[in-house]
Scaffold this active site. Structure first.
Site, PDB file in Angstrom:
ATOM      1  CG  ASN A  12      46.408  84.102  69.544  1.00 53.72           C
ATOM      2  OD1 ASN A  12      46.573  83.990  68.183  1.00 53.72           O
ATOM      3  ND2 ASN A  12      47.090  82.655  70.081  1.00 53.72           N
ATOM      4  CG  ASP A  14      45.411  84.733  75.296  1.00 53.69           C
ATOM      5  OD1 ASP A  14      45.616  84.056  74.364  1.00 53.69           O
ATOM      6  OD2 ASP A  14      46.413  84.220  75.792  1.00 53.69           O
ATOM      7  CG  ASN A 184      52.070  69.443  74.947  1.00 50.19           C
ATOM      8  OD1 ASN A 184      51.709  68.967  74.716  1.00 50.19           O
ATOM      9  ND2 ASN A 184      51.241  70.997  75.827  1.00 50.19           N
ATOM     10  CG  LEU A 221      56.559  64.817  81.240  1.00 48.36           C
ATOM     11  CD1 LEU A 221      57.138  63.774  81.887  1.00 48.36           C
ATOM     12  CD2 LEU A 221      55.891  64.328  80.094  1.00 48.36           C
ATOM     13  CG  ASP A 252      53.941  79.377  75.461  1.00 46.12           C
ATOM     14  OD1 ASP A 252      53.895  78.102  74.482  1.00 46.12           O
ATOM     15  OD2 ASP A 252      52.877  79.993  75.724  1.00 46.12           O
TER      16      ASP A 252
HETATM   17  O1  RIB Z   1      51.092  78.465  74.688  1.00 47.20           O
HETATM   18  C1  RIB Z   1      49.751  80.018  75.839  1.00 47.20           C
HETATM   19  C2  RIB Z   1      48.949  79.783  73.924  1.00 47.20           C
HETATM   20  O2  RIB Z   1      48.453  79.323  73.284  1.00 47.20           O
HETATM   21  C3  RIB Z   1      47.632  81.047  74.762  1.00 47.20           C
HETATM   22  O3  RIB Z   1      48.469  82.397  75.104  1.00 47.20           O
HETATM   23  C4  RIB Z   1      47.133  81.574  73.680  1.00 47.20           C
HETATM   24  O4  RIB Z   1      46.733  82.512  72.350  1.00 47.20           O
HETATM   25  C5  RIB Z   1      47.830  80.094  73.326  1.00 47.20           C
HETATM   26  O5  RIB Z   1      48.496  80.677  71.854  1.00 47.20           O
END
Ligand code: RIB
Length: 310
Positions: A12, A14, A184, A221, A252
């Site tokens: 994505n 952002d 999460n 968390l 991530d």
């Molecule tokens: O985990 C964060 C991500 O979640 C962002 O970069 C956004 O694009 C969504 O996919």
């Protein structure tokens, strides 16, 4: 054979809006600023792995547009091999995030080309799956594709990390084939059907799910750290005390750190703490991929943490 990571997932572009609060209904709210950066859970996880010097392949789809080019470039700069990223007729995925000063984030995504990631893309990526591969998946591409990827990776002997984000329903049979299921608090409640209120309830829920699935379940968390369960064991990993500036991509980054520890064959509690270090560094500056640490930054952080334990 070289150890490697294969991420099959979303990309994505952002736009992160920095705000003191969320707008009210009908209100046009003036934000303090915005960051535009490479994102998507798949892309972020791949970028974190690449920045940790792991040989990393990304499989997914972007549009034939400017943001798609930016995403490909961002991954390459993070050291990720993008040969498995296809260019689709559909526009590149978009993420819009409200990032509040207390570190909370409210995100909306438009899947775009991510919704076109298919079984054929998994088949193309399958030659990179072997017993030296850690395959990482999330739920921002069609769930049928994720399920097919899990089955394919399992047959080929890869280890599998499934990040059930955003929260969604995955068949139990598929969850069982994953070595690590990561969620999460919100996603963990959907997965377990239990209310997760604190570390103790999260630890019990993770252990219970792990026993049912026969694998390792990890729940992150935020500022409370992470918990994990496997067999009769429960691990609690506190978060590092840092000043959070903007938390997009922290989960991530944790996944990237987890893959790193698995590839290096680290002891599990160390894997968790190294993954937490990655997140702790990521939250200290804005944006997902730009704020994710390189290997040298993590090693520097680890040394400082060892020299002055909390
Ligand atoms: O985990 C964060 C991500 O979640 C962002 O970069 C956004 O694009 C969504 O996919």
């Amino acid at each position: 054979m070289e150890k490697k990571v294969l991420v099959i997932g979303s990309l994505n572009y952002d736009i992160i809006l920095n705000a003191e609060r969320l707008p009210e209904k009908g209100e046009t709210y003036v934000c303090k600023g915005a960051d535009r950066c490479c994102g998507g859970k798949g892309g972020n996880q791949a970028a974190q792995c690449g920045k940790l010097n792991i040989k990393t392949y990304m499989a997914g789809r972007v549009g034939r547009d400017f943001s798609g080019e930016i995403l490909l470039q961002g991954l390459k700069e993070a050291g990720v091999d993008t040969r498995l990223v296809e260019k689709d007729q559909t526009e590149t995925g978009l993420g819009v995030v409200y990032a509040l000063e207390d570190g909370s984030v409210y995100a909306g995504i438009v899947p775009g080309a991510n919704s076109k990631v298919s079984k054929a893309d998994v088949e193309k990526a399958a030659c990179f799956m072997d017993e030296n591969t850690v395959v990482i998946l999330q739920l921002e591409i069609p769930v049928e594709t994720v399920e097919y990827a899990v089955e394919t990776a399992k047959k080929r002997g890869s280890r599998i990390i499934l990040n059930t984000a955003p929260a969604g329903i995955v068949k139990e049979d598929i969850l069982r084939q994953c070595d690590y299921v990561v969620a999460n608090e919100v996603e963990a409640e959907v997965l377990t059907g239990k209310s997760i209120t604190d570390k103790v309830s999260a630890g019990e829920a993770a252990a219970c799910l792990a026993r049912k699935l026969g694998n390792t379940c990890i729940f992150t968390l935020g500022s409370q750290g992470a918990v994990a369960g496997a067999g009769e064991n429960i691990w609690f990993c506190p978060a590092y005390a840092v000043k959070a500036v903007e938390t997009t991509g922290a989960g991530d980054s944790f996944i990237g750190g987890l893959a790193w520890g698995i590839i290096e064959g680290m002891e599990f509690s160390k894997i968790l703490s190294q993954a937490s270090m990655c997140s702790a560094i990521t939250v200290q500056s804005p944006g997902g991929q730009p704020s994710m640490p390189t290997l040298s930054k993590v090693l520097e952080f680890r040394k400082k943490a060892a020299d002055s334990p909390a």
